[in-house]
Every structure is written in C-alpha cells, then in structure tokens.
Design an enzyme around this catalytic site. Structure first.
Site, PDB file in Angstrom:
ATOM      1  N   ARG A  93      41.640  26.852  43.093  1.00  0.00           N
ATOM      2  CA  ARG A  93      42.649  26.710  42.030  1.00  0.00           C
ATOM      3  C   ARG A  93      43.374  25.372  42.152  1.00  0.00           C
ATOM      4  O   ARG A  93      43.696  24.740  41.136  1.00  0.00           O
ATOM      5  CB  ARG A  93      43.635  27.875  42.105  1.00  0.00           C
ATOM      6  CG  ARG A  93      44.770  27.760  41.101  1.00  0.00           C
ATOM      7  CD  ARG A  93      45.575  29.042  41.042  1.00  0.00           C
ATOM      8  NE  ARG A  93      46.774  28.896  40.243  1.00  0.00           N
ATOM      9  CZ  ARG A  93      47.709  29.828  40.139  1.00  0.00           C
ATOM     10  NH1 ARG A  93      47.566  30.977  40.790  1.00  0.00           N
ATOM     11  NH2 ARG A  93      48.772  29.650  39.384  1.00  0.00           N
ATOM     12  N   CYS A 169      45.981  42.098  31.047  1.00  0.00           N
ATOM     13  CA  CYS A 169      46.903  41.008  31.352  1.00  0.00           C
ATOM     14  C   CYS A 169      48.309  41.591  31.362  1.00  0.00           C
ATOM     15  O   CYS A 169      48.597  42.525  30.612  1.00  0.00           O
ATOM     16  CB  CYS A 169      46.779  39.923  30.288  1.00  0.00           C
ATOM     17  SG  CYS A 169      47.966  38.589  30.509  1.00  0.00           S
ATOM     18  N   TYR A 252      52.125  31.382  26.946  1.00  0.00           N
ATOM     19  CA  TYR A 252      51.067  30.368  27.072  1.00  0.00           C
ATOM     20  C   TYR A 252      50.945  29.472  25.840  1.00  0.00           C
ATOM     21  O   TYR A 252      50.351  28.395  25.921  1.00  0.00           O
ATOM     22  CB  TYR A 252      49.724  31.034  27.370  1.00  0.00           C
ATOM     23  CG  TYR A 252      49.629  31.496  28.801  1.00  0.00           C
ATOM     24  CD1 TYR A 252      49.202  30.640  29.807  1.00  0.00           C
ATOM     25  CD2 TYR A 252      50.007  32.787  29.170  1.00  0.00           C
ATOM     26  CE1 TYR A 252      49.127  31.041  31.126  1.00  0.00           C
ATOM     27  CE2 TYR A 252      49.943  33.215  30.490  1.00  0.00           C
ATOM     28  CZ  TYR A 252      49.501  32.337  31.461  1.00  0.00           C
ATOM     29  OH  TYR A 252      49.444  32.731  32.771  1.00  0.00           O
TER      30      TYR A 252
HETATM   31  P1  NAD Z   1      43.568  35.693  45.606  1.00  0.00           P
HETATM   32  O1  NAD Z   1      43.351  34.254  45.806  1.00  0.00           O
HETATM   33  O2  NAD Z   1      44.494  36.399  46.514  1.00  0.00           O
HETATM   34  O3  NAD Z   1      42.145  36.420  45.616  1.00  0.00           O
HETATM   35  C1  NAD Z   1      42.052  37.808  45.694  1.00  0.00           C
HETATM   36  C2  NAD Z   1      40.955  38.176  46.650  1.00  0.00           C
HETATM   37  O4  NAD Z   1      39.682  37.951  46.053  1.00  0.00           O
HETATM   38  C3  NAD Z   1      40.967  37.365  47.939  1.00  0.00           C
HETATM   39  O5  NAD Z   1      41.268  38.190  49.036  1.00  0.00           O
HETATM   40  C4  NAD Z   1      39.562  36.788  47.999  1.00  0.00           C
HETATM   41  O6  NAD Z   1      39.033  36.716  49.295  1.00  0.00           O
HETATM   42  C5  NAD Z   1      38.807  37.740  47.114  1.00  0.00           C
HETATM   43  N1  NAD Z   1      37.489  37.286  46.681  1.00  0.00           N
HETATM   44  C6  NAD Z   1      37.064  36.035  46.396  1.00  0.00           C
HETATM   45  N2  NAD Z   1      35.770  36.057  46.039  1.00  0.00           N
HETATM   46  C7  NAD Z   1      35.373  37.355  46.078  1.00  0.00           C
HETATM   47  C8  NAD Z   1      34.142  38.022  45.824  1.00  0.00           C
HETATM   48  N3  NAD Z   1      33.059  37.357  45.457  1.00  0.00           N
HETATM   49  N4  NAD Z   1      34.103  39.367  45.983  1.00  0.00           N
HETATM   50  C9  NAD Z   1      35.190  40.050  46.383  1.00  0.00           C
HETATM   51  N5  NAD Z   1      36.367  39.470  46.641  1.00  0.00           N
HETATM   52  C10 NAD Z   1      36.454  38.141  46.491  1.00  0.00           C
HETATM   53  O7  NAD Z   1      43.970  35.904  44.095  1.00  0.00           O
HETATM   54  P2  NAD Z   1      45.233  36.561  43.376  1.00  0.00           P
HETATM   55  O8  NAD Z   1      46.260  35.530  43.219  1.00  0.00           O
HETATM   56  O9  NAD Z   1      45.582  37.840  43.997  1.00  0.00           O
HETATM   57  O10 NAD Z   1      44.593  36.830  41.957  1.00  0.00           O
HETATM   58  C11 NAD Z   1      43.432  37.614  41.851  1.00  0.00           C
HETATM   59  C12 NAD Z   1      42.809  37.475  40.497  1.00  0.00           C
HETATM   60  O11 NAD Z   1      43.614  38.087  39.513  1.00  0.00           O
HETATM   61  C13 NAD Z   1      42.609  36.038  40.032  1.00  0.00           C
HETATM   62  O12 NAD Z   1      41.406  35.921  39.332  1.00  0.00           O
HETATM   63  C14 NAD Z   1      43.789  35.817  39.122  1.00  0.00           C
HETATM   64  O13 NAD Z   1      43.573  34.816  38.167  1.00  0.00           O
HETATM   65  C15 NAD Z   1      43.892  37.170  38.486  1.00  0.00           C
HETATM   66  N6  NAD Z   1      45.190  37.476  37.877  1.00  0.00           N
HETATM   67  C16 NAD Z   1      45.147  37.983  36.630  1.00  0.00           C
HETATM   68  C17 NAD Z   1      46.301  38.275  35.945  1.00  0.00           C
HETATM   69  C18 NAD Z   1      46.190  38.804  34.547  1.00  0.00           C
HETATM   70  O14 NAD Z   1      47.165  38.810  33.832  1.00  0.00           O
HETATM   71  N7  NAD Z   1      45.017  39.245  34.099  1.00  0.00           N
HETATM   72  C19 NAD Z   1      47.544  38.088  36.588  1.00  0.00           C
HETATM   73  C20 NAD Z   1      47.555  37.578  37.893  1.00  0.00           C
HETATM   74  C21 NAD Z   1      46.366  37.277  38.531  1.00  0.00           C
HETATM   75  C1  G6P Z   2      50.474  35.347  34.584  1.00  0.00           C
HETATM   76  C2  G6P Z   2      49.210  35.752  33.897  1.00  0.00           C
HETATM   77  C3  G6P Z   2      48.066  35.613  34.756  1.00  0.00           C
HETATM   78  C4  G6P Z   2      48.257  34.292  35.431  1.00  0.00           C
HETATM   79  C5  G6P Z   2      49.234  34.554  36.506  1.00  0.00           C
HETATM   80  C6  G6P Z   2      49.555  33.371  37.351  1.00  0.00           C
HETATM   81  O1  G6P Z   2      51.468  36.169  34.269  1.00  0.00           O
HETATM   82  O2  G6P Z   2      49.196  36.849  33.086  1.00  0.00           O
HETATM   83  O3  G6P Z   2      46.907  35.791  34.054  1.00  0.00           O
HETATM   84  O4  G6P Z   2      47.119  33.679  35.818  1.00  0.00           O
HETATM   85  O5  G6P Z   2      50.354  35.221  36.002  1.00  0.00           O
HETATM   86  O6  G6P Z   2      50.488  33.722  38.327  1.00  0.00           O
HETATM   87  P1  G6P Z   2      50.649  32.899  39.657  1.00  0.00           P
HETATM   88  O7  G6P Z   2      51.810  33.517  40.340  1.00  0.00           O
HETATM   89  O8  G6P Z   2      49.352  33.077  40.398  1.00  0.00           O
HETATM   90  O9  G6P Z   2      50.858  31.483  39.258  1.00  0.00           O
HETATM   91 MN    MN Z   3      47.187  37.097  32.212  1.00  0.00          MN
END
Ligand code: NAD
Ligand code: G6P
Ligand code: MN
Ligand code: MN
Length: 432
Positions: A93, A169, A252
């Site tokens: 990232r 989301c 966004y």
């Molecule tokens: P993070 O960096 O903590 O990753 C989460 C875990 O995924 C890590 O422990 C990592 O080792 C693991 N990982 C990486 N590759 C993998 C694989 N191939 N198989 C299994 N596990 C794997 O990330 P985070 O900050 O907790 O965010 C996790 C995900 O959720 C990201 O893709 C982020 O963009 C997403 N997210 C989405 C929203 C939303 O609104 N939809 C909000 C926040 C975060």
């Molecule tokens: C937001 C969104 C996620 C986004 C994340 C980032 O609220 O809905 O999709 O990517 O939070 O949060 P962070 O704390 O990782 O910057």
């Molecule tokens: Mn989102």
C-alpha cells in the site's frame, strides 16, 4: 451450527468481526470460526487469533476458533467465507500511495493508480480462492470486504461466476449512523436510499412521510463529525454543486470533485514523510500492542482510528440477514439488474438492497441525471478495464484503465507511473 472462514484473519479488524458475531450469537449459531492467513501474516494471526479466542472464551459460548495457514483445510464445508486480506500487506500500500504521489498524482488505497494496482494484486489471489471454494464449499456465501471492494466483487461474480457473493463497505453505514442526529432524527425515523459504485455512490434520504430531507442534510455536509471515514481528509465539499444534484455524496467524491485540494493535502503529507499507509502502520502497531495483552478480551476503542470502523457490523448483519432470511435493507455491492438504468444489467453496483436467503435484491433507484450518469459510466468503464487487465495481464488495457481514471494524469507521466508500479509490485503480479 455454522462454519465461518475469514481469509486475512490476521487483520487488525478481526476483533470487530468477533464482536459482531458474539452480539448476534442468539440469532446466528456459529460453531466454528477459521482464521486463515499466510506466512507473512503469521505473527499477526497468532496475536489477533489469541485475542479472538479470549473474546469467545469470555462468553462461554461453545465456539471453536481455529488459526491456520492452510486455506483448503479451513474452507472445507464452510457456510460463509469472509475476505479481508491485503496482498503484499501495508508495504504494498505504501508503494501504491508513494509512487503516484512522487509524480504529482493522488496515491490512495482504492482510488487512482494505487486502487487499480490493488485490484491487479488481489484478483489472481481471489481466483485461487474461488477455485478452492468450487472444490471445498460449493454452497458457501462469499462476503467480500477486500478492496477495491466493488471491483473485486464484480470480478468474483461476473468473471469467476461465483454468484453467491456480496461486497461490503462501511462508508454507507457511517453515514446512516452519523447523519440522523444532524436534523434531530433517529436512524429509524429516516429512509435511506443509496446508489452508485463502491466508494462512488450517492444517497438520498426521506422522512417517515416520504418527504425528501436530502436538502436539510446537505446543509451539514461540511460538519467535521459527519459521515466521512477517518482515512479521508475533510476538505469542504462544493455545496452549490451538491444542492443542484440534491444528492449526498460519499466521502470519496472529494477526490474527484475537489481533485486539486485533495491532491495538495496528500502531497503535503507525502513530503512530510507520512502517507496514510504509514499512519495506519503506527495505528496498527499500537493496536497489536494492545492485542498482545492477555488480560484484554474485547475489541479496544482504538480500532475506531481505522477508516474501516463499523465494517464488521455490516458483515455480521449481512450474514445474519442471509441466514435468517430477513429481507433487511442494506447497502451492498451486488448485480445491478436494472436498479441503475444507465449501467449494464450485469455490472456490480453499490445500492440499497433487500438481503435475504436468496442474497441481495437491489432496489430500483430510477434515472440518473446527466451529470451523475456521466461520472458513473466513466468510472464503471474504468473498473471494467481494470478487471480485464488484471485477468489477462494486458499492458494495453491497464493503460486504458489509467487513461480513463480521472485521478491519473494522462500522457508520458501515466506510462511512467504504470511502469514503476508494475516493477514495484512484480512479485504480486504473476499475470503481467
Ligand atoms: P492487513 O494489511 O492487516 O491485511 C490483512 C491480512 O491479510 C494480513 O494478516 C495479511 O497477512 C493477510 N493476507 C495477505 N495476503 C493473503 C492471502 N493471499 N491469503 C490470506 N491472507 C492474506 O489489512 P487490513 O488493513 O486489515 O485490511 C484488510 C483488507 O480489507 C484490505 O484489502 C482493505 O483494503 C480492506 N478494507 C476494506 C474496507 C471496506 O470498506 N470494504 C474497509 C477497511 C479495509
Ligand atoms: C474506509 C473504507 C475502506 C478504506 C479504509 C481505509 O472507510 O471504506 O474501504 O480502504 O476505510 O482505512 P485505513 O484506516 O486503512 O486508511
Ligand atoms: Mn470501503
Ligand atoms: Mn486519466
């Protein structure tokens, strides 16, 4: 009882997910939770997994929490699979943010060049997950949270043919939590309707008698305690533009409607040495220090510093609505089916939908006006190019996605950023 598998179980969001399942245990009889991660995430998985176990132990509910690096063992006979993984972790990232910024373009986790590359890294992994699911749990629901959530959900449903997938989301949820008080209402007094794409949707709001109260809420759009998640800088929205639209934007939209202001803020942070990914790294380290404390057996308040706060309420509510066939209105990424008439019927859109055992039934929004239609069609086309490039590993189509993306500056610099990102992420881009 239900078997729930979470891929990316080492995420700092896992305690939220546990809390959501614990709070719904009376309706949702979970028996097994499998937290799956990879070698690079093993440390995180151990720490957060131990907290997850303590959280369940404190409830006395007979739920087993398993930690594993073997996805296939976990997926066997799963009922629900949730995905919250980050390919390349925060180091990747940081590159998505810093490389575009170093060329004067926005670097962001789901928008601009960085968002496109997050999709490029995620899609090959998602393909393997779907192949495993076809083998091991062909009836499971996939609740996707992995970003870019809308693009990944479209790939899973439209390209990989896994129809039982819903994309989530937290952004719509934050709006519905924060906004009602602004006009002296409670959430249940208002009816919300959302439509658009993930991280590019609008909403309108009606009171109990069906009167449109969107305009009253727009008067508060620049309050700093509104519906914007923690990760987005809150530059003031252009109110005149929004009043003409008579729609509430998502946080966004600032990257597009205030492109220059938002870019400048990001560049300032970049020059000062800390992009959002680097800030998140500190927040995450502090969180894991708390998680290590064996006396902790609940979700700590500090998790609210992450942009994704409240996401698990959405995830658990969605699972609950499917399992208990609730027909509950929720905002999800699902197949359009005409709900937004200016987008393809088989496109994935983010709309208010009724969630039941059949999945998501999107509610019709009606015609989009020219302005909104123009944006949506361009953004959807950009998403389609991103998906095609990610699947085929096609440089030309990747360039087309860049060319369409409003946050990528076109010309020689677009090619430069594309090439730099391809090299920087080479390890995670087997398709190119
Ligand atoms: P993070 O960096 O903590 O990753 C989460 C875990 O995924 C890590 O422990 C990592 O080792 C693991 N990982 C990486 N590759 C993998 C694989 N191939 N198989 C299994 N596990 C794997 O990330 P985070 O900050 O907790 O965010 C996790 C995900 O959720 C990201 O893709 C982020 O963009 C997403 N997210 C989405 C929203 C939303 O609104 N939809 C909000 C926040 C975060
Ligand atoms: C937001 C969104 C996620 C986004 C994340 C980032 O609220 O809905 O999709 O990517 O939070 O949060 P962070 O704390 O990782 O910057
Ligand atoms: Mn989102
Ligand atoms: Mn462009």
């Amino acid at each position: 009882g239900l078997k729930i598998v979470t891929i990316g179980g080492g995420s700092s969001y896992t305690p939220e997910l546990m809390e959501g399942l614990i709070n719904r245990y009376h309706e949702l009889p979970v028996r097994e939770i499998w937290l799956v991660d990879i070698h690079d995430g093993e440390e995180k998985l151990k720490i957060v997994g131990a907290l997850a176990k303590r959280m369940w132990a404190a409830t006395q509910y007979p739920v087993e929490v398993h930690l594993t690096l073997d996805r296939r063992v976990a997926l066997k006979d799963a009922d629900f699979v949730t995905t919250q993984f980050r390919v390349g972790l925060l180091e990747a990232r940081i590159k998505d943010e810093r490389i575009p910024l170093s060329h004067g373009m926005l670097g962001q986790e789901t928008n601009g060049a960085g968002g496109i590359f997050k999709a490029f890294r995620t899609i090959p992994v998602m393909k393997q997950i779907i192949e495993d699911m076809q083998d091991l749990c062909p009836n499971a629901w996939l609740i996707n949270f992995t970003n870019p959530s809308g693009i990944i959900t479209e790939t899973v449903i439209k390209q990989f043919g896994w129809e039982k997938c819903i994309g989530l989301c937290n952004v719509p949820e934050i709006s519905m939590i924060k906004e009602p008080a602004k006009i002296g209402c409670k959430r249940e007094d208002l009816q919300y309707r959302f439509a658009g794409l993930n991280h590019f949707h609008w909403h309108k709001v009606f009171d109990k008698d069906g009167h449109d109260v969107t305009g009253s809420l727009l008067e508060h759009i620049n309050d700093k305690d509104g519906g914007t998640p923690k990760n987005i800088y809150q530059a003031d929205f252009p109110v005149d533009l929004l009043q003409t639209m008579n729609l509430l934007p998502c946080g966004y939209h600032r990257y597009y409607f205030l492109k220059k202001e938002m870019l400048q803020h990001s560049i300032d942070e970049f020059r000062a040495g800390e992009t959002r990914a680097e800030q998140v790294k500190s927040v995450e380290n502090a969180l894991f220090d708390l998680y290590r404390d064996t006396k902790l057996h609940e979700k700590p308040k500090e998790l609210e510093k992450r942009g994704g706060a409240y996401y698990s309420d959405v995830a658990c509510e969605c699972i609950n609505a499917i399992y208990n066939n609730k027909r509950q209105p929720m905002v999800v990424s699902t197949v359009n089916c005409g709900s937004i008439s200016c987008l393809p019927a088989d496109a994935i859109v983010e709309v208010t939908s009724l969630i039941s055992a059949k999945g998501a039934e999107p509610l019709a929004w009606g015609e989009m006006k020219s302005h909104e239609r123009g944006w949506l069609q361009m953004m959807k086309a950009m998403e389609e190019c991103t998906i095609e490039a990610a699947i085929k590993g096609d440089y030309g189509v990747a360039y087309e996605a860049f060319n369409l993306n409003p946050l990528v500056e076109n010309g020689a610099v677009a090619e430069k950023v594309l090439n730099e990102l391809l090299v920087a992420h080479e390890k995670y881009l087997p398709q190119f």
